[in-house]
Design an enzyme around this catalytic site. Structure first.
Site, PDB file in Angstrom:
ATOM      1  N   ASP A  68       0.872  -1.169   0.000  1.00  0.00           N
ATOM      2  CA  ASP A  68       0.000   0.000   0.000  1.00  0.00           C
ATOM      3  C   ASP A  68       0.921   1.235   0.000  1.00  0.00           C
ATOM      4  O   ASP A  68       2.128   1.109   0.273  1.00  0.00           O
ATOM      5  CB  ASP A  68      -0.879  -0.033   1.255  1.00  0.00           C
ATOM      6  CG  ASP A  68      -1.580   1.276   1.493  1.00  0.00           C
ATOM      7  OD1 ASP A  68      -2.260   1.757   0.560  1.00  0.00           O
ATOM      8  OD2 ASP A  68      -1.439   1.832   2.599  1.00  0.00           O
ATOM      9  N   ASP A 121      -0.177   5.195   0.893  1.00  0.00           N
ATOM     10  CA  ASP A 121      -0.389   6.237   1.906  1.00  0.00           C
ATOM     11  C   ASP A 121      -0.492   5.646   3.301  1.00  0.00           C
ATOM     12  O   ASP A 121      -1.307   4.754   3.542  1.00  0.00           O
ATOM     13  CB  ASP A 121      -1.651   7.032   1.564  1.00  0.00           C
ATOM     14  CG  ASP A 121      -1.481   7.772   0.256  1.00  0.00           C
ATOM     15  OD1 ASP A 121      -0.594   8.616   0.186  1.00  0.00           O
ATOM     16  OD2 ASP A 121      -2.219   7.474  -0.702  1.00  0.00           O
TER      17      ASP A 121
HETATM   18  C1  XBP Z   1      -5.030   6.405   0.610  1.00  0.00           C
HETATM   19  C2  XBP Z   1      -6.232   7.143   0.354  1.00  0.00           C
HETATM   20  C3  XBP Z   1      -6.232   8.155  -0.677  1.00  0.00           C
HETATM   21  C4  XBP Z   1      -5.456   9.419  -0.401  1.00  0.00           C
HETATM   22  C5  XBP Z   1      -5.807  10.478  -1.393  1.00  0.00           C
HETATM   23  O1  XBP Z   1      -4.988   5.306  -0.197  1.00  0.00           O
HETATM   24  O2  XBP Z   1      -7.248   6.897   0.960  1.00  0.00           O
HETATM   25  O3  XBP Z   1      -7.561   8.477  -0.862  1.00  0.00           O
HETATM   26  O4  XBP Z   1      -5.793   9.922   0.889  1.00  0.00           O
HETATM   27  O5  XBP Z   1      -6.015   9.947  -2.626  1.00  0.00           O
HETATM   28  P1  XBP Z   1      -3.988   4.053   0.071  1.00  0.00           P
HETATM   29  P2  XBP Z   1      -6.187  10.807  -3.981  1.00  0.00           P
HETATM   30  O6  XBP Z   1      -3.924   3.840   1.572  1.00  0.00           O
HETATM   31  O7  XBP Z   1      -4.677   2.938  -0.631  1.00  0.00           O
HETATM   32  O8  XBP Z   1      -2.651   4.385  -0.540  1.00  0.00           O
HETATM   33  O9  XBP Z   1      -4.909  10.645  -4.732  1.00  0.00           O
HETATM   34  O10 XBP Z   1      -7.362  10.147  -4.687  1.00  0.00           O
HETATM   35  O11 XBP Z   1      -6.501  12.224  -3.631  1.00  0.00           O
END
Ligand code: XBP
Length: 268
Positions: A10, A12
């Site tokens: 993953d 973020d």
């Molecule tokens: C993280 C999320 C994303 C970011 C923002 O995803 O929830 O929505 O906060 O995304 P992951 P955008 O944990 O799967 O990496 O780029 O759509 O603004």
């Protein structure tokens, strides 16, 4: 014996703490630039994180929090425009060097590459955001280390749906028992385990209270020699860092233990 062939990361919250000081700040910059009197503070943003995806998060905010808004002809267009602007602000923030990797991420990826394991990304974030983080925080050529970078709207349903993990498995022609996912949220854990993939969680401030029962292991972070990780759920190991050998052991146990539930975890 299940042989570990790939790590699926993953982005973020897992590779780096991007949410509070990255995405949140960029959303607020986009709102201000559009003349909207909206501001997401750190606590509100924690609530909004229950919705994956930037466009979906703005929509949820409008629906649930009924913020003051000027007359809007077309919400879908406004949200798409705000999200595009936010992506620009976020990637600029990354390129300014504002975000660094979490402990152990660079180390584990280097070790995995050294052992010829395959790497992939499974994220809800916009592809530009995922690429910018890899390039700025890991290495300029880091995107090429990942065989598949599955991001954003590439699948119809975002996490907690398993679609993004299923997409990675299909693209790499891998079975779930060939892989280990590294995640940081309950949504991400649900997505990965519903695709049948054993999952290690590294918690952060926003996610440490979530339910990680289906996880194979829950850690404070992946650990560095001088910054040992803490095992928060699952079997402890006597070393500072989560590494490829531990990943392999976990996978064996997950897929051969008698209590294995076929969701990548043990039935305790
Ligand atoms: C993280 C999320 C994303 C970011 C923002 O995803 O929830 O929505 O906060 O995304 P992951 P955008 O944990 O799967 O990496 O780029 O759509 O603004």
């Amino acid at each position: 014996m299940a042989a570990l062939k790939a790590f699926i990361f993953d982005v973020d919250g897992t590779l780096a703490e991007t949410e509070r000081d990255g995405h949140r700040v960029a959303f607020n910059q986009a709102f201000a630039a559009a003349g909207l009197p909206w501001h997401w503070d750190a606590a509100l943003y924690g609530d909004l994180l229950q919705v994956a995806g930037g466009k979906e998060r703005i929509q949820f905010f409008v629906e649930q929090y009924a913020p003051p808004t000027p007359p809007v002809q077309n919400w879908a267009t406004l949200i798409a425009d705000l999200h595009q602007a936010k992506t620009g602000y976020y990637t600029a923030l990354l390129r300014a060097g504002q975000v660094s990797l979490r402990p152990g991420v660079q180390r584990l990826i280097a070790e995995a590459r050294g052992e010829n394991l395959r790497l992939a990304i499974a994220t809800t974030s916009h592809p530009q955001n995922a690429l910018a983080l890899l390039e700025t925080a890991l290495a300029p050529d880091a995107p090429s280390w990942f065989e598949v970078i599955a991001a954003g709207d590439i699948v119809p349903q975002k996490k907690p749906a398993p679609d993004i993990y299923q997409y990675v498995l299909d693209q790499m022609a891998l079975a779930p028992e060939d892989c280990l996912a590294i995640e940081d949220t309950e949504h991400g854990l649900t997505a990965a385990t519903q695709a049948g993939i054993a999952t290690v969680i590294t918690v952060n401030d926003y996610t440490c209270g979530q339910d990680f029962a289906p996880a194979t292991l829950v850690l404070s972070h992946l650990g560095e020699p001088d910054q040992p990780c803490e095992v928060l759920q699952g079997e402890s190991f006597q070393q500072a860092c989560f590494d490829v050998a531990i990943a392999q052991t976990l996978l064996n146990r997950a897929f051969t233990a008698p209590g294995f539930t076929h969701e990548g975890r043990w039935a305790s």
